[in-house]
Design a protein around this motif. Structure first.
Motif, PDB file in Angstrom:
ATOM      1  N   SER A   1      19.600 -15.669 -39.930  1.00 56.47           N
ATOM      2  CA  SER A   1      19.942 -14.383 -39.312  1.00 56.47           C
ATOM      3  C   SER A   1      21.355 -13.913 -39.654  1.00 56.47           C
ATOM      4  O   SER A   1      21.545 -12.736 -40.008  1.00 56.47           O
ATOM      5  CB  SER A   1      19.762 -14.476 -37.795  1.00 56.47           C
ATOM      6  OG  SER A   1      18.425 -14.777 -37.471  1.00 56.47           O
ATOM      7  N   GLY A  60      18.841 -13.679 -32.946  1.00 55.79           N
ATOM      8  CA  GLY A  60      19.343 -14.180 -34.219  1.00 55.79           C
ATOM      9  C   GLY A  60      20.220 -15.408 -34.049  1.00 55.79           C
ATOM     10  O   GLY A  60      20.057 -16.410 -34.761  1.00 55.79           O
ATOM     11  N   ASN A 100      15.026 -10.992 -38.994  1.00 51.92           N
ATOM     12  CA  ASN A 100      16.037 -11.025 -40.054  1.00 51.92           C
ATOM     13  C   ASN A 100      16.136  -9.683 -40.760  1.00 51.92           C
ATOM     14  O   ASN A 100      17.233  -9.211 -41.080  1.00 51.92           O
ATOM     15  CB  ASN A 100      15.702 -12.114 -41.074  1.00 51.92           C
ATOM     16  CG  ASN A 100      16.081 -13.500 -40.581  1.00 51.92           C
ATOM     17  OD1 ASN A 100      16.613 -13.653 -39.486  1.00 51.92           O
ATOM     18  ND2 ASN A 100      15.807 -14.516 -41.373  1.00 51.92           N
ATOM     19  N   LEU A 145      27.217 -12.969 -33.542  1.00 48.73           N
ATOM     20  CA  LEU A 145      26.193 -13.697 -34.303  1.00 48.73           C
ATOM     21  C   LEU A 145      26.810 -14.799 -35.152  1.00 48.73           C
ATOM     22  O   LEU A 145      26.200 -15.857 -35.366  1.00 48.73           O
ATOM     23  CB  LEU A 145      25.421 -12.711 -35.181  1.00 48.73           C
ATOM     24  CG  LEU A 145      24.178 -13.225 -35.901  1.00 48.73           C
ATOM     25  CD1 LEU A 145      23.195 -13.846 -34.924  1.00 48.73           C
ATOM     26  CD2 LEU A 145      23.509 -12.092 -36.661  1.00 48.73           C
ATOM     27  N   LEU A 154      18.051  -7.289 -38.577  1.00 49.17           N
ATOM     28  CA  LEU A 154      19.489  -7.528 -38.638  1.00 49.17           C
ATOM     29  C   LEU A 154      20.079  -7.017 -39.950  1.00 49.17           C
ATOM     30  O   LEU A 154      21.201  -6.511 -39.982  1.00 49.17           O
ATOM     31  CB  LEU A 154      19.780  -9.019 -38.460  1.00 49.17           C
ATOM     32  CG  LEU A 154      19.553  -9.559 -37.049  1.00 49.17           C
ATOM     33  CD1 LEU A 154      19.559 -11.076 -37.028  1.00 49.17           C
ATOM     34  CD2 LEU A 154      20.605  -9.020 -36.096  1.00 49.17           C
ATOM     35  N   LYS A 158      10.141 -14.014 -36.899  1.00 43.92           N
ATOM     36  CA  LYS A 158      11.518 -14.371 -37.254  1.00 43.92           C
ATOM     37  C   LYS A 158      11.946 -13.658 -38.532  1.00 43.92           C
ATOM     38  O   LYS A 158      13.098 -13.214 -38.646  1.00 43.92           O
ATOM     39  CB  LYS A 158      11.648 -15.893 -37.421  1.00 43.92           C
ATOM     40  CG  LYS A 158      11.559 -16.666 -36.115  1.00 43.92           C
ATOM     41  CD  LYS A 158      11.689 -18.163 -36.354  1.00 43.92           C
ATOM     42  CE  LYS A 158      11.590 -18.940 -35.046  1.00 43.92           C
ATOM     43  NZ  LYS A 158      11.694 -20.410 -35.270  1.00 43.92           N
ATOM     44  N   SER A 199      18.628  -8.134 -30.687  1.00 49.87           N
ATOM     45  CA  SER A 199      18.505  -8.619 -32.068  1.00 49.87           C
ATOM     46  C   SER A 199      19.495  -9.741 -32.358  1.00 49.87           C
ATOM     47  O   SER A 199      19.134 -10.768 -32.950  1.00 49.87           O
ATOM     48  CB  SER A 199      18.728  -7.463 -33.050  1.00 49.87           C
ATOM     49  OG  SER A 199      19.983  -6.847 -32.833  1.00 49.87           O
ATOM     50  N   SER A 200      20.751  -9.568 -31.953  1.00 48.68           N
ATOM     51  CA  SER A 200      21.766 -10.593 -32.195  1.00 48.68           C
ATOM     52  C   SER A 200      21.577 -11.803 -31.291  1.00 48.68           C
ATOM     53  O   SER A 200      21.887 -12.932 -31.675  1.00 48.68           O
ATOM     54  CB  SER A 200      23.166 -10.004 -31.991  1.00 48.68           C
ATOM     55  OG  SER A 200      23.454  -9.053 -32.990  1.00 48.68           O
TER      56      SER A 200
END
Length: 311
Positions: free
Chosen positions: A29, A188, A268, A155, A271, A264, A184-185
């Protein structure tokens, strides 16, 4: 800084190539986010204007996919574990954000957007409360730029700190869910730490996201706008449905791991998309005062929740 590649066709080819690269499992990520930022700064994003509408959709689909990697008892336990910390942290950030906004003489709308984005779930909370507050487009863009920038820092920073302090998977997942703004972070950082951390972080963060509803109602009274509609994060219902299907139907359990891997990869890619929108031009719009308020709120929630979790 000027982009090294001015030709739009070349920019598109590089963008698509990096996006495909981010779908490969060995790309983590943080690397996906870094590739997006590098693209935005040195090459340019030819799709930046149209990308924002797809970021949230892809994130929601990926989150629902992660639900197929969870069992109901795991989700309930994670939600129960994070409930007290969620309530305390949201209340603390909203109150502190109000006073910091007064001290730094920020516009009320901008101060509120930064506070609610930090307290609940980053860009989603800002998007949910904006129609109620009715801030200017510049204020929304500024709040999102600040939140996404701090998310990017988190992150990269959170996993090393977690390893240094020897946090367990569950502790780190809970810390991510509370201390990092955007979903999202959160996912990640947790996925880089481990699968158990990912389960804890995803469940607690989505349970936290439901606080958008009561906070939106509160926002209506604060800004005296009772005619606005509340934007409910309905995709959380699909996430819960995925958990139930994976728990009670062996048919779904048999290929749940495959869906999780795909989810997953989707995360990615999300991100990467987010990173590709963080151009230097975007970052230059961030003023010192709003950034200072956001950093103070972030440090408060990060350090405070970490101390709570450890002790």
């Amino acid at each position: 800084m000027k982009n090294f590649i001015q030709n739009e066709t070349s920019q598109r080819i590089i963008f698509v190539g990096l996006a495909i690269l981010c779908l490969i499992p060995f790309v983590s990520s943080p690397i996906a986010l870094a590739l997006g930022i590098i693209l935005a700064v040195f090459i340019g994003n030819p799709f930046e204007k149209n990308l924002h509408q797809y970021i949230h959709l892809l994130l929601q689909i990926s989150i629902v996919g992660l639900g197929f990697g969870l069992k109901l008892n795991e989700a309930l336990q994670a939600g129960k574990t994070g409930l007290v910390l969620t309530v305390i942290s949201i209340a603390t950030v909203m109150i502190l954000g109000y006073f910091l906004g007064k001290i730094f003489k920020l516009d009320k709308s901008l101060s509120y957007l930064i506070s609610v984005g930090t307290a609940i779930c980053g860009g989603s909370a800002i998007a949910a409360t904006s129609p109620i507050i009715k801030p200017s487009t510049k204020q929304i863009s500024l709040a999102l730029a600040i939140i996404f920038t701090l998310n990017s820092v988190a992150l990269f920073v959170y996993p090393p700190i977690g390893h240094f302090l020897n946090l367990s998977q569950e502790q780190f997942g809970l810390w991510c869910a509370v201390g990092i703004h955007d979903t999202s972070s959160v996912v990640g950082a947790a996925s880089k730490y481990g699968n158990e951390a990912l389960k804890m972080a995803t469940t607690v963060k989505l349970a936290r996201a439901l606080w958008i509803i009561p906070v939106s109602i509160m926002t209506m009274f604060i800004f005296k706008n009772k005619e606005s509609k509340i934007k409910i994060p309905y995709f959380i219902g699909y996430f819960i449905l995925a958990i139930l299907l994976n728990t009670y139907f062996p048919f779904f359990e048999s290929f749940g791991s495959v869906i999780t891997v795909l989810a997953k990869s989707g995360l990615n890619l999300t991100l990467f998309f987010i990173g590709s929108t963080l151009s230097l031009q975007t970052l230059k719009t961030i003023g010192i005062k709003p950034l200072a308020v956001a950093i103070m709120l972030w440090i408060t929630i990060s350090v405070g929740s970490l101390l709570y979790i450890i002790h």
